[in-house]
Design an enzyme around this catalytic site. Structure first.
Site, PDB file in Angstrom:
ATOM      1  N   ARG A 158      32.957  32.023  56.504  1.00  0.00           N
ATOM      2  CA  ARG A 158      33.702  32.200  55.244  1.00  0.00           C
ATOM      3  C   ARG A 158      32.762  32.286  54.045  1.00  0.00           C
ATOM      4  O   ARG A 158      32.940  33.116  53.157  1.00  0.00           O
ATOM      5  CB  ARG A 158      34.660  31.038  55.040  1.00  0.00           C
ATOM      6  CG  ARG A 158      35.606  30.798  56.194  1.00  0.00           C
ATOM      7  CD  ARG A 158      36.302  29.465  56.005  1.00  0.00           C
ATOM      8  NE  ARG A 158      37.054  29.034  57.157  1.00  0.00           N
ATOM      9  CZ  ARG A 158      36.563  28.340  58.168  1.00  0.00           C
ATOM     10  NH1 ARG A 158      35.289  27.990  58.176  1.00  0.00           N
ATOM     11  NH2 ARG A 158      37.316  27.976  59.179  1.00  0.00           N
ATOM     12  N   THR A 240      21.666  27.715  50.914  1.00  0.00           N
ATOM     13  CA  THR A 240      22.742  26.801  50.493  1.00  0.00           C
ATOM     14  C   THR A 240      23.408  26.209  51.735  1.00  0.00           C
ATOM     15  O   THR A 240      24.510  25.667  51.636  1.00  0.00           O
ATOM     16  CB  THR A 240      23.823  27.551  49.666  1.00  0.00           C
ATOM     17  OG1 THR A 240      24.264  28.689  50.409  1.00  0.00           O
ATOM     18  CG2 THR A 240      23.306  27.983  48.317  1.00  0.00           C
ATOM     19  N   ARG A 242      21.911  24.192  55.113  1.00  0.00           N
ATOM     20  CA  ARG A 242      21.413  22.835  55.340  1.00  0.00           C
ATOM     21  C   ARG A 242      19.889  22.892  55.318  1.00  0.00           C
ATOM     22  O   ARG A 242      19.287  23.869  55.800  1.00  0.00           O
ATOM     23  CB  ARG A 242      21.869  22.300  56.700  1.00  0.00           C
ATOM     24  CG  ARG A 242      23.305  21.778  56.720  1.00  0.00           C
ATOM     25  CD  ARG A 242      23.474  20.515  55.870  1.00  0.00           C
ATOM     26  NE  ARG A 242      24.826  19.999  55.881  1.00  0.00           N
ATOM     27  CZ  ARG A 242      25.757  20.268  54.958  1.00  0.00           C
ATOM     28  NH1 ARG A 242      25.468  21.070  53.943  1.00  0.00           N
ATOM     29  NH2 ARG A 242      26.950  19.727  55.030  1.00  0.00           N
ATOM     30  N   GLU A 271      16.988  15.341  52.341  1.00  0.00           N
ATOM     31  CA  GLU A 271      17.393  15.113  50.948  1.00  0.00           C
ATOM     32  C   GLU A 271      18.060  13.745  50.793  1.00  0.00           C
ATOM     33  O   GLU A 271      18.620  13.246  51.768  1.00  0.00           O
ATOM     34  CB  GLU A 271      18.353  16.236  50.489  1.00  0.00           C
ATOM     35  CG  GLU A 271      19.675  16.268  51.230  1.00  0.00           C
ATOM     36  CD  GLU A 271      20.549  17.459  50.824  1.00  0.00           C
ATOM     37  OE1 GLU A 271      20.058  18.602  50.834  1.00  0.00           O
ATOM     38  OE2 GLU A 271      21.731  17.238  50.508  1.00  0.00           O
ATOM     39  N   HIS A 289      21.852  20.098  45.634  1.00  0.00           N
ATOM     40  CA  HIS A 289      23.014  20.239  46.527  1.00  0.00           C
ATOM     41  C   HIS A 289      24.325  20.355  45.726  1.00  0.00           C
ATOM     42  O   HIS A 289      25.227  19.513  45.845  1.00  0.00           O
ATOM     43  CB  HIS A 289      23.089  19.057  47.509  1.00  0.00           C
ATOM     44  CG  HIS A 289      23.839  19.391  48.775  1.00  0.00           C
ATOM     45  ND1 HIS A 289      23.537  18.826  49.991  1.00  0.00           N
ATOM     46  CD2 HIS A 289      24.890  20.224  49.001  1.00  0.00           C
ATOM     47  CE1 HIS A 289      24.371  19.298  50.913  1.00  0.00           C
ATOM     48  NE2 HIS A 289      25.203  20.146  50.328  1.00  0.00           N
TER      49      HIS A 289
HETATM   50  C1  DGY Z   1      29.538  20.756  52.744  1.00  0.00           C
HETATM   51  O1  DGY Z   1      30.745  20.774  52.486  1.00  0.00           O
HETATM   52  O2  DGY Z   1      29.117  20.779  53.886  1.00  0.00           O
HETATM   53  C2  DGY Z   1      28.617  20.762  51.601  1.00  0.00           C
HETATM   54  O3  DGY Z   1      27.308  20.827  51.885  1.00  0.00           O
HETATM   55  C3  DGY Z   1      28.979  19.753  50.578  1.00  0.00           C
HETATM   56  O4  DGY Z   1      29.597  20.579  49.680  1.00  0.00           O
END
Ligand code: DGY
Length: 323
Positions: A158, A240, A242, A271, A289
């Site tokens: 998504r 964005t 992991r 982190e 994050h």
């Molecule tokens: C998640 O939802 O996995 C994010 O990294 C936190 O927003």
């Protein structure tokens, strides 16, 4: 009837905490400090549901509770690689997550990072705040044009698809994707995306590479030194997903020796500890994050957890059951 007991491991948006407290026998972590594995273990013995999030490590050690009272871990967040899947299964626990409601905001942050690193926005802001700006000049902080370039997306779920939508329809970018499974032609067609068979096929084609795959053991160091070498020397890497998906040491080498154009990270291995070497890299943008950090997404995530809990305690299969 007694309400099920629920422990929330971090502070949540006030509206969600209030709803939770109406519906459940709720204990909030008002101090908002991460819980230790021992505290988590203790919670699993005493609450019907534990509501963890990405800052909690539900490792095999933390889940070593044969007499657990907890039957559901209703995770606040879409990623759940912080929960040891075999241990949760062994304990017969249900695990749910919060997909969909954060996809747009996370893709917005990925696009923000992409633009920032391409246009040297981090460097510019640091220069200005340090009082070092000497004024406009034709050669000052010259960056890279984004529009019309090629974006590679690794993981076309998504969030990856939302990123493609922004890049293709907003910035006229060509989209190439790698995804573990075959993506339906109509889904690819929405952004005129091309699917390639391997990560190695994708990397040399791209001016930007954005990671949107899950974390965990399967994707640990998916982007390693060899793969960084496959990127174009002026390409940018955006993460964005992991932190563990990138070999951070190899990335530092690539940034320091300019073998790629730059990187932009919202997530880090281990982190909130940040390697001091990363801090030395000027061609790097970093955010703490923030992917889902909007009022809208964070409230929607909380309400989605409550929906999952309601389903579970009403004897239904929660819509977001992942384990
Ligand atoms: C998640 O939802 O996995 C994010 O990294 C936190 O927003």
């Amino acid at each position: 009837m007694t309400k099920p007991s629920v422990l929330v491991t971090r502070r949540w948006p006030a509206a969600v905490e209030a709803r939770l407290a109406e519906d459940y026998n709720t204990v909030l972590n008002t101090g908002d400090t991460p819980m230790s594995p021992a505290e988590i273990r203790d919670a699993l013995k005493h609450y019907d549901a534990v509501l963890p999030t990405v800052t909690d490590t539900l490792s095999a050690e933390a889940l070593d509770v044969p007499t657990a009272q907890t039957k559901i871990l209703a995770n606040y967040g879409v990623g759940y690689s912080h929960i040891c899947e075999p241990s949760a299964r062994e304990l017969g626990m249900t695990v749910t997550n919060t997909p969909d409601v954060l996809s747009e905001c996370t893709a917005d942050i990925a696009m923000t990072l992409l633009l920032m690193v391409a246009r040297r926005a981090g460097e510019g802001e640091r220069e200005l705040r340090a009082g070092n700006w000497t004024g406009w000049r034709p050669t000052h902080l010259v960056g890279t044009k984004v529009s019309g370039k090629t974006l590679g997306i690794i993981g076309y779920g998504r969030i990856g698809q939302e990123m493609a939508r922004r890049a293709h329809h907003g910035f006229g970018m060509d989209v190439v994707i790698y995804n573990r499974s075959h993506v339906a032609p109509d889904v690819l067609a929405k952004c005129n995306a091309t699917q390639v068979d391997t990560v190695d096929d994708l990397l040399p084609l791209c001016d930007f590479v954005s990671l949107h795959c899950p974390g965990g053991a399967a994707n640990r160091q998916l982007i390693n030194g060899q793969r960084l070498d496959l990127m174009k020397p002026d390409a940018f890497l955006i993460n964005t997903a992991r932190g563990e998906v990138i070999d951070e040491h190899a990335l530092i080498q690539a940034l320091m020796f300019d073998t790629i154009g730059g990187a932009a990270l919202d997530v880090f291995d281990g982190e909130p500890r940040i390697s001091s070497d990363l801090l030395q890299c000027d061609n790097l943008v970093m955010l703490p994050h923030l992917g889902s950090a909007t009022k809208e997404a964070r409230e929607a995530m909380g309400f989605r957890v409550i929906e999952n809990l309601n389903d579970f305690f009403n004897g239904k299969n929660p819509r977001d059951k992942v384990i």
